[in-house]
Design an enzyme around this catalytic site. Structure first.
Site, PDB file in Angstrom:
ATOM      1  CB  SER D  63      -0.919   0.036   1.215  1.00  0.00           C
ATOM      2  OG  SER D  63      -1.970  -0.875   1.064  1.00  0.00           O
ATOM      3  CE  LYS D  66      -3.903   1.077  -1.220  1.00  0.00           C
ATOM      4  NZ  LYS D  66      -4.556   0.568   0.007  1.00  0.00           N
ATOM      5  CE1 TYR D 188      -4.267  -0.379  -5.171  1.00  0.00           C
ATOM      6  CE2 TYR D 188      -4.866  -2.695  -5.097  1.00  0.00           C
ATOM      7  CZ  TYR D 188      -4.608  -1.511  -4.451  1.00  0.00           C
ATOM      8  OH  TYR D 188      -4.696  -1.439  -3.090  1.00  0.00           O
ATOM      9  CE1 TYR D 239      -3.651  -0.444   4.634  1.00  0.00           C
ATOM     10  CE2 TYR D 239      -2.072  -0.896   6.382  1.00  0.00           C
ATOM     11  CZ  TYR D 239      -2.420  -0.936   5.045  1.00  0.00           C
ATOM     12  OH  TYR D 239      -1.555  -1.437   4.142  1.00  0.00           O
ATOM     13  CB  VAL D 257      -0.124  -5.842   4.337  1.00  0.00           C
ATOM     14  CG1 VAL D 257      -1.381  -5.176   4.890  1.00  0.00           C
ATOM     15  CG2 VAL D 257      -0.236  -6.106   2.849  1.00  0.00           C
TER      16      VAL D 257
END
Lengths: 303, 303, 303, 303
Positions: D63, D66, D188, D239, D257
């Site tokens: 992530s 992102k 992605y 998160y 993660v």
């Protein structure tokens, strides 16, 4: 930088937005406020305070009171509130019951109504009356014994307290309100109904810029606790617009539907702004604009 | 078919399930009930009643009372309750607040707690005290003036009423409770705390099998209204297990956490069962099993 | 009672509502249908069929297909679908993903889109192609080999399948779609795109009024299974208006956004109605009105 | 302060927590990583980089990617992404579909999966392939052309992409994915599967500490844009633990993660940490502990 010149510049820049937005109308006592008012005050670590516009005009403290109950609950290194309330942004409206149900009665943070009720209940358990405790603190920090609860606003709030009574009984059903529910809601309503002006609010918030030291030099919170309150303000202090506020202003801040916002520049100053017209998320239109200009002109965003 | 033989057969077939499940324990007064009891009674349109097992042993009416407040609210062709409560299954727990928030204070149906509080508030506005009105109706239909509220249960419920107070204040915040909130909840608690046995409950529900006619032959509801209450019972009468109940039993039914269920075979009979052990959705394990056998043996499922 | 006269009476009584409502417009192929059409057909246990109005005009089967995939999945006493789909009303929109997430990928019932996708996936695993299987069944029961998929509707649906693809991938993430996701959605889309008229639909649904027997006398479902499908239709068959439909019509029914509804009077008949104008919950305005009149005139409500 | 000594001190202080937590196991390729590894690297504005522990061992970016797609989407003063994605914390799990449904397909922020898919779709529309664009950027900033996608991880992710495919189709149903859904998800997945080490990640994130300037001195983002990305990182970067992270660490940070976290001290440095063991909210246990110690020792919290 001359602070008085700076504040004059801020007010000049946001002039077109003064009077914009909609005054809170959920209770009659707030709906009558003239929207074309605006004030700003900055308190510096030496205790001096600068202001302009309607900075000595009192307004309704409302949710900004949640900041002071939290600070008082944490004082004397008491961290026992945390198992009862989280520190995460909620993603729901400030008075929603949905999240509470999915998370078994633990409010996401101390700045949504449910969380503030838990903090008030905790503080009441320590000091007896949470609203009186907030009043005493504000008077001492602002050196102004005249600060008081607005009885009209308090009566009006009490007559429209069903949503807060629902939240409090719901929390009690999870054993997360321990005091008498109507009494806790009454204290909560009175702390929200305190009337204060920008000058006094900036002074009352100065301990957050001074790493936890009060006006008289005594320690209220440890530097670590102070940083942490600032972090909660930044992530949760402006209802469902905390991300937007962080994005535009870049400072820890706590707003109220009375149109006030208290912001903190760690180590440098506290800033109180007031403009009664609110955006659709409940934050002062002119107040956010003024803080946006303030950080742009000073380059004091934390980011 | 001989009804007494039939009931004996039903009890024999479900014997292994008597005592199964868990007795409701959210209030002490209910938690003490011996789970190894079971009763069943059938009332026929001629007013005769057959029963077996612990069919004259009183138990706590609980949510079955919602059926009687609804019928009383609709009597004399009064349909004015419907803008305040829906008729759709909820898909949420019986005491959830989530749906209320998404649907602006209109409960999905009269048989979840929120909907029942609205019906109680409406009925109180018409008759003064909703619980007294239910008591009067039950006594008249069962021809038993001894039926009464169990004060221990009522006191126990009142001491654990935070969830219902939360629901009622929440409804009041949408202007969907018009009476005094604590008073409405008090009446609601007392109607739930009525103690009744299977015999009396079957007789009290007979008007639903007789197209709206009471014991004395007077009309309480029109045939159309009676069908409609039966429809609401079938789709919403057994908490979050209405689909399962329709699937297994195939009759309109209303259950309570006291372990009772009242079911209706339109035109033929009313059936009251009682077994205190509940499944995880709050319905009597032995009661549902008995009704399942009853419709299998009689072929009286509506489907 | 003469059925032809009865149907003429029904149509006369609901005349003012024919053409009311809004034609489904989420795909172009459906949006072009003339709303001023209406048909009704009744099939009797002897296999005879009566109809009036536009009862031989084909329309899009849409969600009514879910009833046939469910019946086919349950045939030959196969109850293995139930751990993968529930039988409770949903309380959410037919294409909502919210409930799925809170209940870990188990749809509430077979008549919401998520549940129907699971049933289609199951049936595809048994017979290869679920849509072909539905077509074969409809043709056999209506004795009409002309019944077919409308390729324009299927192509239009396929081009707007993102929501169903989302549901199916979401189910697959819980391991509750086992086949290839795009292939399952393709079969689902084709079964929805079948064109059928009231006559053929009433005949195709007759097995539900005949306790599970097909046209040729062979057994498709046991009497118990048939009752249970009727129960699921009553509690879940008309989207988020199942309570309202039970309340007004009092029959098991399954509707589709093509404007059709199939209703069942157990032991007596099946009824197919069609009117393209929908109410805001997606059910045919004229169709519901006609069924309401039908049960009022016949007194065949199950309640 | 000597940075190498400081990092040694940090590692010594958190030693007991190295190896704690649970390695991500939703795909086999990640589940095999040895949890007893830890690395930390700090990049300074002059381009120098300090590190210790397993700081040159590559791990899965996940992530954290992102952050780079967002920065690339905003480069060249392109703010056109904002109507398609919000900037508020979500209060829901990173891969939840619930919020999307209640807010009509507009993800709350760019760092939940739904938001990142929208950003990837936008970036793909500008540059063709979002994953290649991220790779090019990382290689240039780290001056390391060896950085690449881990094909095993990518294949493993692609085989477990149902949840992301569901999100993307759901967004497409609201017209908020404009490209081909499987192609957007493929890009992605590949950007998440990039393998990188702490040294290279700290260098790649240095532009956020340098007010938007890249390694070669060219401007990627304006100072205002850079502050705003930092604000989004602080409020949404970890998160459902953003509040906790702000509270403990007090820095903008983005976690993945794979066990990596990239944090920024505006004007001073970027910090990359890596420890594969995750807490229950998906953040590296040792990584958060190390950043906590880092800000405690340097007093570089933004609060």
């Amino acid at each position: 930088m001359d602070m008085d010149q700076l504040l004059a510049q801020v007010v000049q820049d946001i002039e077109p937005q003064i009077g914009s937005g909609v005054v809170a109308d959920y209770i009659p006592a707030l709906a009558q406020v003239d929207p074309a008012q605006f004030g700003i005050a900055v308190a510096l670590p030496d205790g001096s305070v600068h202001g302009t516009g309607d900075w000595t005009e009192p307004f309704s403290l409302q949710s900004i009171s949640k900041l002071f109950t939290l600070a008082l609950a944490l004082s004397e290194n008491d961290e026992s509130i945390w198992p009862r309330v989280g520190r995460e942004p909620s993603g729901n409206a400030f008075n929603s019951l949905v999240q509470l149900e999915y998370e078994n009665g633990i409010p996401r943070n101390p700045f949504i109504n449910a969380g503030a009720l838990v903090v008030t209940d905790h503080l009441a358990g320590v000091v007896g009356d949470a609203a009186d405790s907030v009043l005493d603190f504000l008077r001492a920090e602002a050196d102004n014994p005249q600060i008081d609860c607005d009885d009209d606003v308090a009566a009006s709030e009490a007559a429209h307290a069903d949503r807060n009574l629902a939240l409090a009984h719901f929390l009690a059903s999870y054993d997360n309100i321990r005091g008498d529910v109507p009494r806790v809601v009454d204290q909560y309503v009175r702390q929200c109904a305190i009337a204060i002006n920008c000058r006094d609010l900036a002074l009352a918030g100065l301990f957050l810029a001074r790493h936890g030291l009060r006006r008289d030099g005594s320690r209220m919170l440890s530097p670590g606790q102070t940083k942490r309150i600032n972090a909660v303000m930044l992530t949760c202090g402006t209802y469902d617009a905390a991300g937007e506020f962080a994005y535009r202003v870049g400072l820890p801040g706590k707003s109220g539907v009375g149109g006030g916002i208290l912001a903190v520049v760690p180590g440098r100053c506290s800033v109180a702004v007031w403009g009664p017209g609110l955006d659709k998320r409940g934050n002062s239109v002119a107040g956010v604009a003024a803080l946006d200009r303030f950080t742009a002109l000073t380059d004091w965003s934390v980011f």
